[in-house]
Write an enzyme that holds these catalytic residues in place. Structure first.
Site, mmCIF file in Angstrom:
data_model
loop_
_atom_site.group_PDB
_atom_site.id
_atom_site.type_symbol
_atom_site.label_atom_id
_atom_site.label_comp_id
_atom_site.label_asym_id
_atom_site.label_seq_id
_atom_site.Cartn_x
_atom_site.Cartn_y
_atom_site.Cartn_z
ATOM 1 N N ASN A 1 67.045 79.792 162.719
ATOM 2 C CA ASN A 1 66.412 81.079 162.011
ATOM 3 C C ASN A 1 65.984 80.280 160.723
ATOM 4 O O ASN A 1 66.450 80.813 159.432
ATOM 5 C CB ASN A 1 67.333 82.384 161.722
ATOM 6 C CG ASN A 1 68.731 81.900 161.235
ATOM 7 O OD1 ASN A 1 69.259 80.680 161.480
ATOM 8 N ND2 ASN A 1 69.333 82.815 160.441
ATOM 9 N N ASP B 1 79.600 77.805 159.981
ATOM 10 C CA ASP B 1 78.712 78.758 159.681
ATOM 11 C C ASP B 1 78.109 78.689 158.256
ATOM 12 O O ASP B 1 77.789 79.663 157.745
ATOM 13 C CB ASP B 1 78.879 80.262 160.157
ATOM 14 C CG ASP B 1 77.897 81.183 160.456
ATOM 15 O OD1 ASP B 1 76.729 80.785 160.458
ATOM 16 O OD2 ASP B 1 77.909 82.279 160.531
ATOM 17 N N HIS C 1 81.702 82.076 165.971
ATOM 18 C CA HIS C 1 82.208 82.787 164.832
ATOM 19 C C HIS C 1 82.902 83.951 165.340
ATOM 20 O O HIS C 1 82.625 85.113 164.981
ATOM 21 C CB HIS C 1 81.543 82.998 163.733
ATOM 22 C CG HIS C 1 79.904 83.535 164.125
ATOM 23 N ND1 HIS C 1 79.552 84.644 165.120
ATOM 24 C CD2 HIS C 1 78.825 83.289 163.510
ATOM 25 C CE1 HIS C 1 78.585 84.639 165.171
ATOM 26 N NE2 HIS C 1 77.888 84.040 164.175
ATOM 27 N N HIS D 1 73.514 76.566 158.908
ATOM 28 C CA HIS D 1 72.306 76.739 158.336
ATOM 29 C C HIS D 1 71.699 76.013 157.377
ATOM 30 O O HIS D 1 72.196 76.566 156.097
ATOM 31 C CB HIS D 1 72.212 78.483 158.127
ATOM 32 C CG HIS D 1 72.566 79.226 159.318
ATOM 33 N ND1 HIS D 1 71.689 79.722 160.113
ATOM 34 C CD2 HIS D 1 73.807 79.467 159.628
ATOM 35 C CE1 HIS D 1 72.357 80.530 160.985
ATOM 36 N NE2 HIS D 1 73.669 80.280 160.903
ATOM 37 N N PHE D 2 70.913 75.045 157.550
ATOM 38 C CA PHE D 2 70.796 73.986 156.119
ATOM 39 C C PHE D 2 69.295 74.507 155.481
ATOM 40 O O PHE D 2 68.704 73.899 154.669
ATOM 41 C CB PHE D 2 70.535 72.828 156.516
ATOM 42 C CG PHE D 2 72.085 71.979 156.647
ATOM 43 C CD1 PHE D 2 73.132 72.888 156.476
ATOM 44 C CD2 PHE D 2 72.351 70.654 156.931
ATOM 45 C CE1 PHE D 2 74.414 72.355 156.597
ATOM 46 C CE2 PHE D 2 73.402 70.281 157.041
ATOM 47 C CZ PHE D 2 74.539 70.815 156.757
ATOM 48 N N ARG D 3 68.773 75.605 156.010
ATOM 49 C CA ARG D 3 67.518 76.445 155.533
ATOM 50 C C ARG D 3 66.185 75.658 155.464
ATOM 51 O O ARG D 3 65.446 76.248 154.617
ATOM 52 C CB ARG D 3 67.969 76.672 154.058
ATOM 53 C CG ARG D 3 69.409 77.422 153.988
ATOM 54 C CD ARG D 3 69.151 78.859 154.815
ATOM 55 N NE ARG D 3 70.423 79.542 154.403
ATOM 56 C CZ ARG D 3 70.685 80.684 155.153
ATOM 57 N NH1 ARG D 3 69.842 80.862 156.107
ATOM 58 N NH2 ARG D 3 71.550 81.365 154.731
ATOM 59 N N HIS E 1 75.355 84.775 169.029
ATOM 60 C CA HIS E 1 76.038 85.406 168.105
ATOM 61 C C HIS E 1 76.287 87.033 168.370
ATOM 62 O O HIS E 1 75.235 87.503 168.788
ATOM 63 C CB HIS E 1 75.058 85.520 166.642
ATOM 64 C CG HIS E 1 75.209 86.563 165.612
ATOM 65 N ND1 HIS E 1 75.353 86.220 164.248
ATOM 66 C CD2 HIS E 1 75.904 87.896 165.530
ATOM 67 C CE1 HIS E 1 75.700 87.044 163.614
ATOM 68 N NE2 HIS E 1 76.137 88.109 164.212
#
Length: 450
Positions: free
Chosen positions: A99, A315, A241, A67-69, A183
């Site tokens: 997300n 993750d 995960h 998740h690099f935002r 997930h």
């Protein structure tokens, strides 16, 4: 793009370790030299040479879950900063989750993300398309040649990305062509556990109660549902995960990887921490799914060793210090990991738990096979020159001064690692060189064969 000869490396590739060299031309591996047949005079003489002097040379790591935002949450991290941290950790390709703000649930948002990757990423990249209860047509329009997969949140998530309607789930598993990455946490179980916790603690829920709220039952119930849907519809399923020993019962160690329809991933934090660490680390090791018992950690490590679990990923999910120090009900889950993932896995080699060849399988070869990544994940002639050179005996300590994440912290702070990443090459370009990063390097969009 400058051609380069890497020589005198200990190459770890496809189940073997041998002394050799790699000739890189135009960003590709033109020639792989290997002892004992290799002689010094066999090397080309008209090319820049880099003597790795006994460093271990691995394929670049492929991280299938980050998740690099960016866009929308760049106060936590962004594609430029987090990809720079990734290459410093030997990760040369990543697959990023949907997300963000806006969420990657439309073709337009997906195209915009690819444009950001081309502009800012130091590593190679792809992006997951996010599923919702009502975007099936967007999912079906997704190009399987350029997109790594469909991400389905079967537990609480940002905004409307929780897919909890049975008909929607069935249609996603039945009608999409890409691998589905899930997930798995059962939302009803989580909410029931949370209600009990609020009665016990009111608004002052302690961090160490996280694995009680997001417990074994929540994970195992959801994973069981995902597997049953995949088996019913013949879906290509990837379980993200895993955090419990019980989830391993749904996996298969006997089918060759390229034939598996259901594969699974473990993440560094579930292999590194246990429930006991909440007392010291508190919210800094809060992830979803939660870090659980020492027996779960042991089962995951054993599952990696014997082929039940196929991939190790990060993750990677940064938050600011201020966000992570909020009370439990306002504290976000997730933490940064890309800079420290490979060296953490090398600790399992030093402890005698996993051979180097197996670590390369889990972090390089297997992600390429599972997702069908074209021309990456192996040191092979004709493949992209994505490579990482590590020094196995080079102890160092994670400190605030050497953390490269935009958020500025790491749950690994204070850890002494025995091994260090010395050099990273992305498409033949020397992007990371013993602590120095070439921020002018840009990765490429990954391509997939399916």
């Amino acid at each position: 793009m400058q051609d380069l000869l890497l020589k005198n490396a200990l190459i770890v590739n496809e189940g073997k370790i041998f002394r050799g060299g790699v000739l890189i031309r135009q960003g590709r591996i033109e020639k792989l030299f290997g002892a004992p047949e290799m002689q010094e005079e066999d090397y080309p003489q008209d090319i820049r040479t880099m003597d790795l002097d006994g460093l271990y040379l691995l394929p670049g790591v492929i991280d299938d879950q980050v998740h690099f935002r960016e866009p929308g949450l760049t106060h936590k991290g962004d594609i430029a900063t987090e990809s720079a941290a990734a290459v410093a950790g030997g990760i040369t390709s990543f697959m990023e989750m949907p997300n963000t703000l806006p969420q990657t649930t439309t073709q337009k948002a997906l195209e915009e993300k690819f444009a950001l990757g081309l502009e800012h990423s130091l590593a190679n990249f792809s992006f997951y398309m996010g599923a919702t209860n009502d975007n099936l047509e967007e999912l079906r329009a997704t190009d399987p040649g350029s997109v790594c997969g469909i991400k389905v949140f079967m537990g609480a998530s940002t905004g409307n990305m929780l897919v909890d309607q049975p008909e929607s789930l069935a249609n996603i598993f039945r009608l999409t062509r890409l691998p589905i990455a899930v997930h798995c946490e059962d939302e009803a179980t989580i909410q029931a556990n949370l209600a009990i916790a609020r009665k016990l603690y009111r608004d002052d829920i302690p961090a160490h109660h996280h694995p009680v709220i997001r417990d074994h039952e929540a994970c195992e119930t959801s994973s069981r549902l995902a597997v049953s849907l995949a088996e019913r519809y013949g879906t290509r399923l990837h379980l993200l995960h895993l955090s419990t020993a019980g989830e391993l019962r749904y996996l298969d160690r006997n089918t060759p990887l390229h034939e598996k329809r259901i594969t699974a991933e473990a993440c560094i934090h579930h292999l590194w921490f246990t429930r006991e660490d909440y007392r010291e680390k508190g919210p800094w090791i809060r992830w979803n799914p939660a870090v659980k018992d020492a027996s779960d950690r042991e089962a995951l490590i054993s599952g990696l060793a014997d082929g039940l679990i196929d991939v190790v990923a990060t993750d990677h999910a940064p938050h600011t210090r201020e966000e992570k120090q909020r009370p439990y009900l306002q504290c976000p889950s997730g933490g940064p990991m890309v800079q420290h993932a490979l060296v953490a896995m090398l600790e399992f080699f030093h402890r005698g738990r996993l051979p180097l060849e197996k670590i390369v399988d889990l972090m390089c070869h297997n992600p390429a096979v599972i997702f069908g990544v074209k021309d990456r994940g192996f040191i092979r002639e004709g493949y992209a020159a994505d490579l990482v050179a590590v020094q196995l005996d080079s102890p160092w300590t994670v400190t605030a001064d050497n953390i490269r994440y935009k958020c500025g912290w790491s749950p690994m702070e204070g850890t002494v690692f025995k091994s260090a990443v010395m050099h990273t090459f992305v498409n033949g370009r020397h992007v990371y060189n013993q602590g120095k990063t070439d921020h002018a390097v840009r990765g490429e969009a990954l391509r997939f064969s399916r």
